[in-house]
Scaffold this motif. Structure first.
Motif, mmCIF file in Angstrom:
data_model
loop_
_atom_site.group_PDB
_atom_site.id
_atom_site.type_symbol
_atom_site.label_atom_id
_atom_site.label_comp_id
_atom_site.label_asym_id
_atom_site.label_seq_id
_atom_site.Cartn_x
_atom_site.Cartn_y
_atom_site.Cartn_z
ATOM 1 N N ARG A 19 20.635 14.626 13.652
ATOM 2 C CA ARG A 19 19.845 14.557 14.885
ATOM 3 C C ARG A 19 19.080 13.246 15.053
ATOM 4 O O ARG A 19 18.410 13.056 16.076
ATOM 5 N N THR A 20 19.151 12.346 14.085
ATOM 6 C CA THR A 20 18.435 11.079 14.231
ATOM 7 C C THR A 20 19.118 10.229 15.300
ATOM 8 O O THR A 20 20.308 10.387 15.593
ATOM 9 N N ARG A 21 18.368 9.323 15.870
ATOM 10 C CA ARG A 21 18.912 8.431 16.892
ATOM 11 C C ARG A 21 20.073 7.614 16.323
ATOM 12 O O ARG A 21 21.111 7.458 16.964
ATOM 13 N N LYS A 22 19.936 7.081 15.098
ATOM 14 C CA LYS A 22 21.012 6.241 14.549
ATOM 15 C C LYS A 22 22.295 7.042 14.358
ATOM 16 O O LYS A 22 23.381 6.554 14.646
ATOM 17 N N SER A 23 22.186 8.280 13.907
ATOM 18 C CA SER A 23 23.387 9.105 13.721
ATOM 19 C C SER A 23 24.046 9.434 15.049
ATOM 20 O O SER A 23 25.276 9.378 15.179
ATOM 21 N N ARG A 24 23.256 9.762 16.044
ATOM 22 C CA ARG A 24 23.825 10.044 17.370
ATOM 23 C C ARG A 24 24.448 8.788 17.964
ATOM 24 O O ARG A 24 25.516 8.848 18.576
ATOM 25 N N ASN A 25 23.789 7.638 17.756
ATOM 26 C CA ASN A 25 24.370 6.381 18.243
ATOM 27 C C ASN A 25 25.711 6.106 17.575
ATOM 28 O O ASN A 25 26.681 5.712 18.241
ATOM 29 N N VAL A 77 24.998 18.649 -3.030
ATOM 30 C CA VAL A 77 25.918 18.666 -1.888
ATOM 31 C C VAL A 77 26.307 20.105 -1.586
ATOM 32 O O VAL A 77 26.601 20.894 -2.486
ATOM 33 N N GLN A 78 26.305 20.412 -0.312
ATOM 34 C CA GLN A 78 26.793 21.705 0.171
ATOM 35 C C GLN A 78 27.477 21.441 1.508
ATOM 36 O O GLN A 78 26.891 20.810 2.394
ATOM 37 N N ASP A 79 28.718 21.880 1.622
ATOM 38 C CA ASP A 79 29.498 21.703 2.854
ATOM 39 C C ASP A 79 29.553 20.239 3.295
ATOM 40 O O ASP A 79 29.452 19.937 4.480
ATOM 41 N N GLY A 80 29.677 19.336 2.330
ATOM 42 C CA GLY A 80 29.827 17.917 2.636
ATOM 43 C C GLY A 80 28.561 17.208 3.065
ATOM 44 O O GLY A 80 28.616 16.065 3.532
ATOM 45 N N GLN A 81 27.397 17.861 2.925
ATOM 46 C CA GLN A 81 26.133 17.250 3.304
ATOM 47 C C GLN A 81 25.166 17.285 2.128
ATOM 48 O O GLN A 81 25.289 18.119 1.232
ATOM 49 N N PHE A 82 24.203 16.356 2.164
ATOM 50 C CA PHE A 82 23.207 16.263 1.103
ATOM 51 C C PHE A 82 21.980 17.115 1.432
ATOM 52 O O PHE A 82 21.517 17.149 2.576
ATOM 53 N N TYR A 83 21.453 17.730 0.386
ATOM 54 C CA TYR A 83 20.198 18.466 0.453
ATOM 55 C C TYR A 83 19.352 17.992 -0.721
ATOM 56 O O TYR A 83 19.875 17.773 -1.814
ATOM 57 N N ALA A 84 18.040 17.845 -0.487
ATOM 58 C CA ALA A 84 17.128 17.422 -1.553
ATOM 59 C C ALA A 84 15.710 17.757 -1.133
ATOM 60 O O ALA A 84 15.438 17.998 0.045
ATOM 61 N N PRO A 85 14.787 17.751 -2.099
ATOM 62 C CA PRO A 85 13.402 18.050 -1.757
ATOM 63 C C PRO A 85 12.754 16.967 -0.887
ATOM 64 O O PRO A 85 11.724 17.205 -0.269
ATOM 65 N N GLN A 113 16.689 17.430 6.616
ATOM 66 C CA GLN A 113 17.970 17.772 5.994
ATOM 67 C C GLN A 113 18.693 18.823 6.828
ATOM 68 O O GLN A 113 18.052 19.502 7.618
ATOM 69 N N PRO A 114 19.986 18.940 6.661
ATOM 70 C CA PRO A 114 20.847 18.219 5.718
ATOM 71 C C PRO A 114 21.124 16.798 6.209
ATOM 72 O O PRO A 114 20.996 16.494 7.386
ATOM 73 N N TRP A 115 21.537 15.950 5.249
ATOM 74 C CA TRP A 115 21.829 14.560 5.552
ATOM 75 C C TRP A 115 23.317 14.298 5.398
ATOM 76 O O TRP A 115 23.954 14.742 4.441
ATOM 77 N N ASN A 116 23.852 13.566 6.351
ATOM 78 C CA ASN A 116 25.256 13.164 6.309
ATOM 79 C C ASN A 116 25.384 11.839 5.577
ATOM 80 O O ASN A 116 24.470 11.024 5.588
ATOM 81 N N LEU A 117 26.543 11.613 4.998
ATOM 82 C CA LEU A 117 26.855 10.351 4.344
ATOM 83 C C LEU A 117 27.611 9.468 5.325
ATOM 84 O O LEU A 117 28.541 9.928 5.995
ATOM 85 N N TYR A 118 27.215 8.196 5.392
ATOM 86 C CA TYR A 118 27.866 7.220 6.254
ATOM 87 C C TYR A 118 28.346 6.039 5.426
ATOM 88 O O TYR A 118 27.707 5.668 4.440
ATOM 89 N N GLN A 119 29.454 5.457 5.863
ATOM 90 C CA GLN A 119 30.010 4.269 5.216
ATOM 91 C C GLN A 119 30.209 3.192 6.259
ATOM 92 O O GLN A 119 30.794 3.438 7.311
ATOM 93 N N MET A 120 29.714 1.986 5.952
ATOM 94 C CA MET A 120 29.974 0.825 6.803
ATOM 95 C C MET A 120 31.075 0.002 6.169
ATOM 96 O O MET A 120 30.954 -0.432 5.029
#
Length: 171
Positions: A71-77, A126-134, A143-150
Motif C-alpha cells: 500500500r505504500t506510494r512507491k509500491s503502487r507507483n 516468509v509466508q506466502d512470498g511476503q516478509f513478516y517481522a516485528p 506488514q506484510p512486505w513485498n520483495l523488489y528487485q531493481m
C-alpha cells in the motif's frame, strides 16, 4: 559476488577529467554485497510527479533488492510503472542507478533474500512470498512486505573527490 558488465562507458564530464573505470564502482558494490545500505528510491506517481523515499537497499548477485508494503506510494507507483532510480554515495562517488524494478515472488529468490536480511539483523520470516517481522523501516509501510528487485540499465558516477570525473555506464 556477481559482476555486471557495462555495454558502453562514456565520460559526461565537461572539464577533461580522466575517465573512471567501471571496476571502481563494481569494487564499491562488491565490498558491501549482501549488506544493507541507505539509499534513495525515486518512482513516478500516476500524475507524472516524482516520488522519492529513503530505504534500505541490498546489492546482491548483480541487482538491488528492497522491501516495501503493497500500500505504500512507491509500491503502487512501481506496479504501474517499473522504471525507477536508486541513489547513494560510496567510495568517492555519488552514484545514480536507473533501472526496472519488479516485485519478486519466486520462492527460491525470496528465501535467499530472507537469509541475507537475517544476516543483516532483521528477524523476518516468509509466508506466502511476503516478509513478516516485528519491525521494518518506517518508509516500508505496514506488514506484510513485498520483495523488489531493481535490474540496472544505466549508472551515473559523479566523482566527489579527485579526479572529480562524471561517467555514464549502460548495461
Amino acid at each position: 559476488m556477481t559482476a555486471i558488465v557495462p555495454i558502453t562507458a562514456e565520460s559526461i564530464d565537461g572539464y577533461d577529467a580522466p575517465d573512471r573505470p567501471w571496476s571502481q564502482v563494481q569494487a564499491c558494490l562488491d565490498k558491501d554485497e549482501g549488506r544493507v545500505r541507505r539509499a534513495w528510491l525515486s518512482t513516478t506517481c500516476p500524475d507524472g510527479t516524482p516520488h522519492t523515499m529513503p530505504l534500505s537497499a541490498i546489492w546482491f548477485e548483480g541487482a538491488f533488492y528492497f522491501n516495501s508494503g503493497a500500500r505504500t506510494r512507491k509500491s503502487r507507483n512501481l506496479a504501474a510503472n517499473p522504471r525507477s532510480v536508486l541513489t547513494f554515495s560510496g567510495d568517492g562517488f555519488d552514484l545514480v542507478f536507473q533501472g526496472m524494478t519488479s516485485r519478486i515472488t519466486d520462492e527460491p529468490t525470496v528465501d535467499r533474500l530472507l537469509e541475507v536480511y537475517r544476516a543483516n539483523g532483521w528477524p523476518a520470516r516468509v509466508q506466502d512470498g511476503q516478509f513478516y517481522a516485528p519491525f521494518s523501516a518506517p518508509s516500508a509501510g505496514p506488514q506484510p512486505w513485498n520483495l523488489y528487485q531493481m535490474t540496472v540499465t544505466t549508472v551515473f558516477g559523479l566523482g566527489v573527490e579527485e579526479p572529480y570525473s562524471a561517467m555514464r555506464w549502460r548495461f
